[in-house]
Structures are given as structure tokens and as C-alpha cells.
Enzyme design. Structure first.
Site, PDB file in Angstrom:
ATOM      1  N   ASP A   1     -12.207 -10.334  -1.365  1.00 27.73           N
ATOM      2  CA  ASP A   1     -13.503 -10.544  -0.718  1.00 27.73           C
ATOM      3  C   ASP A   1     -14.478  -9.552  -1.334  1.00 27.73           C
ATOM      4  OD1 ASP A   1     -12.915  -8.108   0.703  1.00 27.73           O
ATOM      5  OD2 ASP A   1     -12.102  -9.251   2.373  1.00 27.73           O
TER       6      ASP A   1
ATOM      7  N   GLU B   1       0.807  -1.232   0.000  1.00 27.95           N
ATOM      8  CA  GLU B   1       0.000   0.000   0.000  1.00 27.95           C
ATOM      9  C   GLU B   1       0.840   1.282   0.000  1.00 27.95           C
ATOM     10  OE1 GLU B   1      -2.686  -0.533   3.287  1.00 27.95           O
ATOM     11  OE2 GLU B   1      -3.537  -2.369   2.437  1.00 27.95           O
TER      12      GLU B   1
ATOM     13  N   HIS C   1     -10.427  -6.011  -2.429  1.00 25.66           N
ATOM     14  CA  HIS C   1     -11.488  -5.889  -1.421  1.00 25.66           C
ATOM     15  C   HIS C   1     -12.623  -5.111  -2.081  1.00 25.66           C
ATOM     16  CE1 HIS C   1      -9.024  -7.540   1.751  1.00 25.66           C
ATOM     17  NE2 HIS C   1      -8.068  -6.642   1.530  1.00 25.66           N
TER      18      HIS C   1
ATOM     19  N   GLU D   1      -6.139 -10.527  -2.034  1.00 21.66           N
ATOM     20  CA  GLU D   1      -6.941 -10.418  -0.811  1.00 21.66           C
ATOM     21  C   GLU D   1      -8.431 -10.335  -1.135  1.00 21.66           C
ATOM     22  OE1 GLU D   1      -5.457  -7.352   1.830  1.00 21.66           O
ATOM     23  OE2 GLU D   1      -3.385  -7.653   1.164  1.00 21.66           O
TER      24      GLU D   1
ATOM     25  N   ASN E   1       2.075  -4.684  -3.382  1.00 25.21           N
ATOM     26  CA  ASN E   1       0.667  -5.026  -3.174  1.00 25.21           C
ATOM     27  C   ASN E   1      -0.107  -3.768  -2.790  1.00 25.21           C
ATOM     28  OD1 ASN E   1      -1.343  -7.212  -2.808  1.00 25.21           O
ATOM     29  ND2 ASN E   1      -1.279  -6.665  -0.646  1.00 25.21           N
TER      30      ASN E   1
END
Length: 448
Positions: free
Chosen positions: A265, A158, A235, A263, A199
Site C-alpha cells: 500500500d 518481521e 508499506h 503487503e 516476510n
């Protein structure tokens, strides 16, 4: 001491049955595990995990369905070095050992980040030289510990703001943007075989942030800095899969790096319903299909596989149900969306294959004994949970063959460690004693 029971007939005391439709667990999901479907497509299918949970049903699913594990928190700086010079590798080791025992890769997460750092690091007054040494030493220690055992590392996590500018962090403020190249170079020295990634989130589609990441990777490649891939966290929000996802994956691949969905979801406004779950299935299928379509999209990892273990509910109030499995570790439509995009033929279990029945076999003037029987025909369960709400102030005093909790009128009961499995054609029963006064209406049992 409780009162003697009256001579009321059993028939007059039996309650009507409350039924519950349950979904079959992972054993009755796709005919082929996700990890094997992924292998057939040249994709690694992973999940983030917590080391202490890698037992029972959770461990069974994690080991059988996925070919890669990401430690959710166990490898972050604050976890491994909470006090300067004092290391705790227990959970990280546990996850790596589990993965090796189950023929899985491990994706290290994460070495350099602005969050979840120990207070001694964030509160220190470091010169640039000191900060640079801390960075190099941390990477050498952690990556070196697992040299040859991890497939990839999220080295830098990030680094960008939403507008594509660099995020103001301990690292950027102290070392400038060069900290990214420094971290990647240190990681390569510590483990030449591990794939090294940057990432970030909200970089799934083509936008200012993903373009900044694209330009960074292009620049690093031109400088000869070791960079093997980019991680798109994914996400996402229900119904908002970026239309440019596949295009974005492809443009990174065209730079000569791998891409991982790291990641994934997909959260929804609660409560979940059949319409939202159908949309979620379509979204998971779309993300997986975009990865399948690009050869250099090598890994698709979900950020926890069960709703009961997701970070979403506590982070985004009012949202949840974000993962491919429900809170009871039963596959949701989203699971089948992933499987179908990987070329699997899925056979969801028949609706109503399992049910739960509530009854009152005996009752006296101040209390009663209740039973709940869970039975299956055409499916099976590896765990279960039932809930109901009492309508007349009934209060459970003890339970057996289940763990029951009551808050106000709401009751929740989950299987004991020894009776979570309900085979096809079989049943399990648990019982409880409770107090009542005035009336004892039968509650409707619902899925917890």
C-alpha cells in the site's frame, strides 16, 4: 403529529441541484482484470481480505480482480488459538473456500510473529523446551489443516530490527535465532508442497535490514534449511519507492529464491488530491514494473484493495488513501498504474459520467422532504455514497432507499442493499424527511 403543509407552489420550493462527480467502479476499470494481466506476465496478483466482507461488491471485486488471497488476520495465532488448545478456524476456512470457488491461490499469513499472539502464549513462563514444542505443534496443526490447499506461507514474520539485528521477541529470546530454521523445517514437514517465506517490512530497497535478511536466506540455503522465498511487505509512503527496489528483488532472486511483494500500500498525507493521486499511480506502476522485470518475482499482493478497508488511517494519523480503490470500491489512478505496468490497456471512465442531484419537492413550516437522484451516462456504478453539510441547522428525521447518518451538520448517505447498482443510462433516487427553522438553503453534494 406534524403541521399541515401550506399551499406553496412546487416551483417555489424546488431547490437548485447539487452535483457530484463519481468514478465508475471495477466493472469499468481495465478492459482485462488484474489477475488475467498478471497471468500473462507470469505474476500472481493478490489482495489481503477479511472473510466476513466477501459478499456484495467487495466479494465481486476480490473474486474477479485477484488471483490470490491473503487472510488479513484470520490465520494469525491470536485468531486461530485464542485459548490454548481451543481453535477457531471459521474465518480462515471461509477465505480458503471462497478462493477455491474463484480459482484463486491462498497465501497463509502468518505462523510465527511477535504480534497478535494470544495472551496465554505471551504471558506464559515457558522453558526453551516448552516453547519449542509450542512452536512445532502450532505449525503442525495450522499448516497441516490446510495441507495441499495453500500455495505459500509467510512462516516467519518481521524477525529483524531496522539496523539488521534480530528483533527481541518471545521466540528469539527463548530459542535464539535458530527459531527461524526450526519454524521453516516444521512447516515443510506439515506441507511439503507449500512455498515457505520469510516476510518483513522496510526491506524493499538495499539497506541494513534487507542485507540482514539477504544474509539470513543465504545462510539458511547453505545449511539446507527449507526456504523458498522472501516477502517484501512494501508499506510505502507517497513518492518514496526505493530506487534500489528492482536491484534488491534481483539479488534475492540470484540466491535461488522467489520474491513476493506481500503487503503493498502507498499512503499519502490527507486529503487526497489530483496531484497526489497521480504520484500514487506512478508509484504503484513503479513497484509493479520492478516485479515484472524480475522473473522470480512471482506475486504482487496489495494489503486490502479499498481505502475503506485499509489499516493505514488508524495506524498513521493524518495519512490514508493508500489502496488502488476508493472507499466506494471505485478504481483510483493507482489501479490503472498496476494495470499499465502489467501491460494492460486501460480506459478510465469519462469525468462526470455520473452525477447526483439534490432537490426539495415539498416543504412546510417546520419540515421538508428531500430527494437525491444519482444518474449515469457513459459509465455505471455498483455502489454509491453521497455527503453534504447543512448550512442552517436542518436535521434529517428519516430516510428511505438509503442509509443516512447525520453528525452535527454533516450528512452521509449510502445505498441500500438493493439499489447500489446504477446502470449506464439509468438512475436511482432516495428520499428523506427533515426539520428546518428559518431557512432551508440547498447544500452542495460531495463525494463521501
Amino acid at each position: 403529529m406534524r403541521s399541515l403543509r401550506t399551499g406553496l407552489s412546487l416551483a417555489s420550493l424546488l431547490a437548485t441541484l447539487g452535483t457530484l462527480l463519481l468514478t465508475a467502479p471495477a466493472a469499468h476499470a481495465a478492459d482485462t482484470p488484474l489477475r488475467d494481466l498478471g497471468t500473462a506476465k507470469g505474476k500472481v496478483i493478490g489482495t489481503a481480505v477479511t472473510g466476513s466482507k466477501l459478499t456484495g461488491t467487495y466479494g465481486d471485486i476480490a473474486g474477479a480482480q485477484f488471483s490470490s488471497l491473503t487472510p488479513g488476520n484470520a490465520m494469525k495465532w491470536g485468531s486461530v488459538e485464542p485459548t490454548q488448545g481451543s481453535f477457531n478456524w471459521a474465518e480462515a476456512d471461509q477465505i480458503v473456500n471462497f478462493a477455491e470457488a474463484h480459482g484463486q491461490q491462498v497465501r497463509g499469513h502468518t505462523l510465527v510473529w511477535h504480534s497478535q499472539n494470544p495472551s496465554w502464549l505471551t504471558n506464559g513462563s515457558w522453558t526453551p523446551a516448552q516453547l519449542s514444542t509450542l512452536l512445532n505443534d502450532h505449525i503442525a496443526t495450522e499448516v497441516g489443516r490446510y495441507k495441499g490447499r495453500l500455495a505459500a506461507w509467510d512462516v516467519v514474520n518481521e524477525p529483524f530490527n531496522e539496523d539488521g539485528t534480530y528483533r527481541s521477541t518471545l521466540w528469539y529470546n527463548g530459542l535464539g535465532s535458530g527459531y527461524i530454521a526450526q519454524a521453516l523445517t516444521a512447516a515443510r514437514a506439515a506441507d511439503p508442497a507449500a512455498k515457505l517465506y520469510i516476510n518483513d517490512y522496510n526491506v524493499e530497497g538495499v539497506n541494513a535490514k534487507s542485507t540482514a535478511l539477504y544474509n539470513l536466506v543465504k545462510s539458511l540455503k547453505a545449511q539446507g534449511v527449507p526456504i523458498d522465498g522472501v516477502g517484501l511487505q512494501a508499506h510505502l509512503v507517497l513518492g518514496q519507492v526505493p530506487a534500489t527496489l528492482q536491484q534488491n528483488i534481483q539479488r534475492f532472486a540470484d540466491l535461488g529464491v522467489d520474491v513476493a511483494i506481500t503487503e503493498l500500500d502507498i499512503r499519502m498525507a490527507l486529503p487526497a488530491d489530483s496531484t497526489k493521486l497521480a504520484q500514487q499511480k506512478a508509484d504503484y506502476k513503479a513497484v509493479t514494473a520492478a516485479c515484472v522485470a524480475v522473473t522470480r518475482c512471482v506475486n504482487l499482493t496489495v494489503w486490502g484493495f479499498a481505502d475503506s478497508d485499509s489499516w493505514v488511517d488508524s495506524t498513521f494519523p493524518g495519512y490514508g488513501a493508500a489502496t488502488p480503490y476508493d472507499a466506494n470500491y471505485a478504481p483510483k489512478p493507482a489501479y490503472y498504474g498496476i494495470a499499465e505496468a502489467l501491460g494492460g490497456t486501460t480506459t478510465p471512465p469519462p469525468t462526470g459520467a455520473c452525477s447526483a442531484a439534490y432537490s426539495v419537492p415539498s416543504q412546510w413550516n417546520t419540515g421538508f422532504t428531500g430527494n437525491v437522484t444519482i444518474s449515469c451516462s457513459g459509465a455505471s456504478l455498483s455502489s454509491w455514497k453521497v455527503t453534504w453539510t447543512y448550512g442552517a441547522g436542518q436535521q434529517i428525521t428519516q430516510a428511505w432507499n438509503a442509509t443516512c447518518a447525520q453528525s452535527g451538520a454533516a450528512v452521509s448517505c449510502t445505498n441500500a442493499s438493493y439499489n447500489g447498482t446504477v446502470p449506464d443510462g439509468g438512475s436511482v433516487t432516495f428520499g428523506f424527511n427533515a426539520n428546518w427553522s428559518g431557512s432551508n438553503p440547498v447544500p452542495t453534494v460531495t463525494l463521501g
